[in-house]
Motif scaffolding. Structure first.
Motif, PDB file in Angstrom:
ATOM      1  N   LEU A   4      -2.317  -8.710  -5.175  1.00 27.25           N
ATOM      2  CA  LEU A   4      -2.520  -7.589  -4.818  1.00 27.25           C
ATOM      3  C   LEU A   4      -4.835  -6.973  -4.112  1.00 27.25           C
ATOM      4  N   ASP A   5      -4.896  -6.918  -4.957  1.00 28.05           N
ATOM      5  CA  ASP A   5      -6.973  -7.162  -3.564  1.00 28.05           C
ATOM      6  C   ASP A   5      -7.189  -7.587  -2.265  1.00 28.05           C
ATOM      7  N   VAL A  27       0.884  -1.524   0.248  1.00 25.48           N
ATOM      8  CA  VAL A  27       0.423   0.014  -0.287  1.00 25.48           C
ATOM      9  C   VAL A  27       0.673   0.925   0.011  1.00 25.48           C
ATOM     10  N   ASN A  28       1.625   1.480   0.500  1.00 29.36           N
ATOM     11  CA  ASN A  28       2.597   2.204   0.693  1.00 29.36           C
ATOM     12  C   ASN A  28       3.506   3.221  -0.591  1.00 29.36           C
ATOM     13  N   THR A  29       3.527   1.498  -1.242  1.00 30.68           N
ATOM     14  CA  THR A  29       3.801   1.618  -2.641  1.00 30.68           C
ATOM     15  C   THR A  29       3.174   2.304  -4.062  1.00 30.68           C
ATOM     16  N   ARG A  76      -3.908   3.938  -2.107  1.00 33.54           N
ATOM     17  CA  ARG A  76      -4.491   3.632  -3.552  1.00 33.54           C
ATOM     18  C   ARG A  76      -4.333   3.033  -4.359  1.00 33.54           C
ATOM     19  N   LYS A  77      -5.361   2.421  -4.852  1.00 32.13           N
ATOM     20  CA  LYS A  77      -4.662   1.143  -6.136  1.00 32.13           C
ATOM     21  C   LYS A  77      -4.264   1.846  -7.201  1.00 32.13           C
ATOM     22  N   VAL A  83      -2.339  -0.552  -9.985  1.00 32.52           N
ATOM     23  CA  VAL A  83      -1.468  -1.414 -10.648  1.00 32.52           C
ATOM     24  C   VAL A  83      -0.614  -1.872 -10.951  1.00 32.52           C
ATOM     25  N   GLU A  84       0.180  -0.533 -12.162  1.00 34.65           N
ATOM     26  CA  GLU A  84       0.858  -0.162 -12.293  1.00 34.65           C
ATOM     27  C   GLU A  84       2.874  -0.374 -11.447  1.00 34.65           C
ATOM     28  N   LEU A  85       2.074   0.320 -10.081  1.00 34.07           N
ATOM     29  CA  LEU A  85       3.104   0.278  -9.358  1.00 34.07           C
ATOM     30  C   LEU A  85       2.955  -0.471  -8.408  1.00 34.07           C
ATOM     31  N   PHE A  86       2.372  -1.186  -8.465  1.00 31.67           N
ATOM     32  CA  PHE A  86       2.173  -3.024  -7.631  1.00 31.67           C
ATOM     33  C   PHE A  86       3.205  -3.151  -8.480  1.00 31.67           C
TER      34      PHE A  86
END
Length: 942
Positions: free
Chosen positions: A697-698, A580-582, A639-640, A642-645
């Protein structure tokens, strides 16, 4: 010169000027050709024998004085037959002086509350040797002995042949600890990197063959020639008046004499590189690939006038802006490298060079190199934007403003570091009042055009040294040295576009949440605190203090944690907070958030461990509302992205793909698997690439919301420069507004246990002759705070014996020792651990010696002298801790959230005094009489 290093009170004249005419009138008096002044709160002088001294009264912490002996001599001055003896000499000063026989010095200091290694210490570098001695002054005679100790270090070392020979093993063990892939690669590239400088052949640790075989007169020669008054300084900072400090300085240092004839103290140069060069160095045990691009060294003249100070600010701004660009790339959705940084650094005194470094993956060198050189080119060709400079200025000013606000509550150990640099490097020491004044005056006048012109000059030229270090792996093709030169030159000649100006949000929240209410409050006279109960059930305990003038810290805790999740969710739960932090929070990416926060001293983070959730925050006084806003968003609006995850996963995997090539990581991983019998829920002590592939992720976001989000079960603790009345509106707006689900959070015992019985195992990894002993004694036990204290005391007494017996008498280790833990949650149990890094030839000897010490504890208990040393150290730590905000935050949580005995807080010194050797004996018999697990790392082939 460095910002934020010397926090003092404002001079009286400056204070009057600021009060009467305001800062702008004061600024108008600055003349950039004026010399940079010396802080009037420090007394600097020199005795007739050439020894320099610094005296600075400072009352933080109370009843403690920091002493430093600073010797302007390090490994670069060694003769060929002395390599490693500057550092060896540092060791010898703890092993017998005129007034303190071998082991007596450390024993005495332990008895007055000074801990060896943590408080009492020293270091040797290329150019200097510095001895560190904090002296508690709560007892008569301590200060006198403190000055006697540093005088003995200066000229009264005994250096007996026996003491020298007995210390060889300890120093060789320290040398052994540094060996491995990094050192083997360093030995290859250092001579080329340092371009023929003497620094290339004078690493402080020296050469093992010299350490083993040098004649005692060789080190005596070094001591006689270089430990002389005109190459020494003594710094005295702390709870002492100037007259008393000068009395002791004159008594102990004014009459020291130097040798009749002296060798010149040469300043060695760092030759500038005249052509581009490169090296590619690999090792089978290396764990990551790193690229460095290093520009030629440039000699720097010491700052003298205010113009020099302005140049210093300009260079700090440039460094900050380049690193922000690199950081933005690291945090992007398609990062070219997992990490990157740039700086102006120097490995030779008075020389520095610009360098940039980045990590890269197995096949990612070209991408990383192109991106890294692109930012160098962009900075030197196009410079920076107005908005980038504005952000950097605001951050710089916020930092120096906080230091200024803390000028009367700054630790002596922080202040004294600037005097060390003044003596060794001629860094100026104008005092924080002046630095704050200069920064506020000079920053507005630094324009983007002049910054860009200077940047093009500082980053000019292509005579770089490019260096790649990393794993040696079949199938991975790295460039040759010549190819790397060509790749770097190509990168530095590429065409890039200027950085685009981007709009930056001005606030974290457009609309504040709907506030709740304080429904009750309870005064706790013991803690001098008030606990507020909010309308959503959250409890907040507020304790005002004056320990730090500009510090507010906040922690929040509630039960829960990763133990509540099964095998399928293991890594989604373990890494939920970092995932989540990233991705940022609310509508802000991490990059956007950093820009919004420019110039604000506030932070907030969340963490999930096995049995609890913890949120942590802090701020300056003026940024307290920003802290609460960050905290609210951190709890309520993950914040979600997907690209950053996906970028996060890729970066983690890139950095961890070769981790198991390191023998010690592989050893720890194997040991933990055996210790927990391969339980799928066992703690992941060494992260692996596949762990990050297992994150959903979810599910990670859902777990974060379940654990961190919501008001239920939270208790917050706020300590610092706050008033209880003023903080209530923030509590109602940002904490009472968090919705409640009317649930009772809890943690669970997931059943993970270490194996029972006695188990001994061996692991063989690595080519260096290095071993590591890891041992654990463990089992179930009824928890009590008394038992926890006794277990801690047992470990500390054993650590005294480790120093005395295993280190000093046997000479078989440099560091290592015992630790103990007695836990109430998630189940009542204990563990005592031991770690001893050593040579393979010493494993059995150390196991035997450690068992003998354990047996003594079980059958006889500790001797009273050793236990009293531990008690003295704990009393001293406690005396300091009670003046720290973080201490009270932790103690209030212990009592008010976890239900521990408040008597253990307010009668802590009495609890310490009650400890008797018989208590430790009884505890030792309990803790060492159960399950035993010992694992030993040996090198391959043994």
């Amino acid at each position: 010169m460095k910002l934020l290093t010397d926090c003092t009170r404002m001079r009286f004249l400056a204070f009057l000027v600021l009060l009467i005419t305001g800062f702008q009138a004061a600024f108008a008096q600055l003349n950039l050709s004026d010399p940079i002044p010396t802080d009037p709160k420090v007394l600097k002088g020199k005795f007739a024998n050439g020894l320099t001294y610094y005296v600075r009264p400072n009352q933080k912490p109370e009843k403690k004085v920091e002493l430093r002996l600073i010797v302007n001599a390090g490994s670069v001055l060694e003769d060929d037959d002395q390599q490693g003896l500057a550092h060896f000499m540092e060791h010898m000063n703890f092993n017998g002086t005129k007034n303190f026989e071998k082991n007596e010095l450390v024993s005495y200091l332990q008895s007055i509350g000074v801990e060896f290694g943590a408080d009492l210490n020293a270091y040797t570098s290329f150019d200097e040797t510095v001895y560190i001695l904090p002296v508690p002054t709560d007892k008569p005679g301590n200060l006198e002995k403190g000055f006697q100790i540093i005088e003995d270090w200066a000229h009264n070392a005994l250096l007996t042949t026996q003491d020298i020979d007995e210390e060889r093993g300890v120093v060789l063990e320290e040398s052994r600890l540094g060996k491995g892939a990094d050192m083997r690669m360093l030995d290859k590239y250092l001579p080329r990197l340092m371009n023929g400088s003497k620094y290339a052949v004078r690493l402080p640790i020296g050469k093992d063959e010299i350490l083993k075989n040098f004649k005692p007169d060789v080190i005596r020669r070094f001591y006689k020639e270089w430990y002389r008054p005109n190459l020494m300084a003594v710094a005295v900072v702390g709870d002492i008046d100037t007259a008393t400090a000068m009395k002791y300085l004159r008594q102990h240092f004014a009459t020291i004499t130097g040798p009749a004839s002296v060798r010149p103290r040469t300043e060695f140069d760092a030759p500038a590189r005249t052509k581009a060069e490169a090296m590619v160095v690999t090792d089978k045990e290396a764990t990551n690939y790193t690229l460095q691009i290093i520009f030629p060294s440039v000699k720097q003249e010491p700052e003298k006038v205010l113009t020099d100070y302005r140049k210093f600010l300009q260079r700090e701004l440039v460094t900050q802006m380049i690193n922000r660009r690199l950081s933005d790339l690291v945090r992007s959705g398609n990062p070219p490298f997992p990490y990157a940084q740039a700086s102006f650094e120097g490995w030779a005194r008075h020389y520095e060079s610009f360098y940039a470094a980045a990590g890269f993956g197995e096949w990612g060198l070209e991408k990383a190199l192109t991106a890294l050189t692109a930012e160098i080119v962009r900075a030197r060709q196009h410079g920076f934007t107005e908005s980038e400079l504005d952000i950097a200025k605001r951050n710089m000013l916020a930092g120096v403003e906080k230091a200024y606000n803390e000028r009367n509550t700054t630790q002596s150990s922080t202040i004294i570091s600037e005097y060390i640099r003044n003596f060794l490097e001629q860094e100026t020491m104008p005092g924080i009042e002046n630095e704050y004044l200069y920064t506020k005056e000079m920053l507005p006048g630094i324009k983007v055009d002049e910054i860009n012109k200077l940047t093009s000059q500082w980053l000019a030229g292509d005579n770089t040294f490019s260096l790649i270090t990393g794993p040696e792996k079949a199938g991975v093709k790295l460039p040759t040295d010549a190819e790397l030169v060509a790749m770097t030159q190509k990168g530095l000649q590429q065409t890039v576009q200027p950085m685009e100006e981007k709009a930056v949000a001005s606030s974290l929240m457009e609309k504040k949440p709907v506030a709740g209410k304080v429904v009750s409050k309870n005064v706790d006279k013991d803690f001098n605190a008030v606990t507020y109960t909010l309308s959503n059930g959250i409890k907040v305990t507020v304790k005002p203090t004056d320990f730090k003038s500009d510090e507010i810290i906040l922690t929040g805790v509630k039960k829960g944690g990763t133990n509540n999740y099964g095998v399928a969710d293991k890594y989604s739960a373990q890494y939920a907070a970092s995932v989540v932090n990233t991705m940022g929070l609310a509508g802000f990416t991490p990059t956007d958030l950093e820009k919004v926060m420019a110039g604000r001293n506030a932070r907030a983070s969340a963490d999930i461990d096995n049995i609890k959730v913890r949120v942590s925050a802090g701020s300056s006084v003026k940024d307290i509302e920003t802290m609460f806003q960050l905290l609210y968003l951190r709890i309520m609006e993950p914040r979600k992205d997907v690209e950053l995850f996906n970028a996060y996963k890729q970066k983690q995997k890139m950095q961890l793909q070769f981790m198991m090539a390191n023998p010690q990581y592989a050893f720890i991983d194997t040991t933990v698997k055996v210790l927990y019998n391969n339980n799928p829920l066992m703690p992941a002590m060494v992260p692996k690439p596949e762990h990050f592939d297992a994150i959903n992720l979810d599910r990670a976001i859902e777990i974060y919301k379940n654990e961190v989000g919501g008001a239920d079960g939270y208790h917050f603790f706020i300590v610092g420069n706050v008033t209880q009345e003023a903080i209530v509106p923030y509590l109602e707006t940002y904490l009472a507004s968090i919705p409640s689900q009317n649930e009772t959070p809890s943690f669970k015992d997931n059943g993970v246990r270490a194996i029972t019985g006695k188990k001994h195992m061996e692991v063989r990894k690595g080519k260096e002759p290095q071993s590591l002993i890891m041992a654990m004694w463990h089992g179930d036990i009824k928890y009590s705070e008394k038992l926890e204290m006794e277990a801690d005391a047992l470990a500390e007494v054993l650590n005294i014996k480790v120093i005395e017996e295993l280190r000093e008498k046997l000479g078989s280790i440099y560091g290592g020792g015992f630790y103990a833990q007695v836990s109430k949650e998630p189940y009542q149990h204990y563990s005592v651990g031991m770690q001893l890094p050593c040579g393979p030839e010493n494993v059995e000897k150390l196991l035997t010696a450690s068992r003998e010490e354990i047996d003594v504890m079980r059958t006889k208990g500790p001797n009273k002298v050793d236990l009293d040393k531990v008690k003295s150290q704990w009393h001293e730590k406690h005396r300091t801790n009670v003046k720290e905000n973080g201490y009270w935050s932790g103690r209030m949580e212990d009592v008010l959230f976890w239900g521990n005995d408040r008597d253990h807080v307010f009668e802590y010194d009495k609890w310490i005094d009650k400890l008797e050797p018989s208590d430790i004996k009884e505890t030792a018999d309990k803790l060492f009489g159960g399950n035993e697990f010992i694992s030993v790392l040996y090198p391959e082939g043994t």
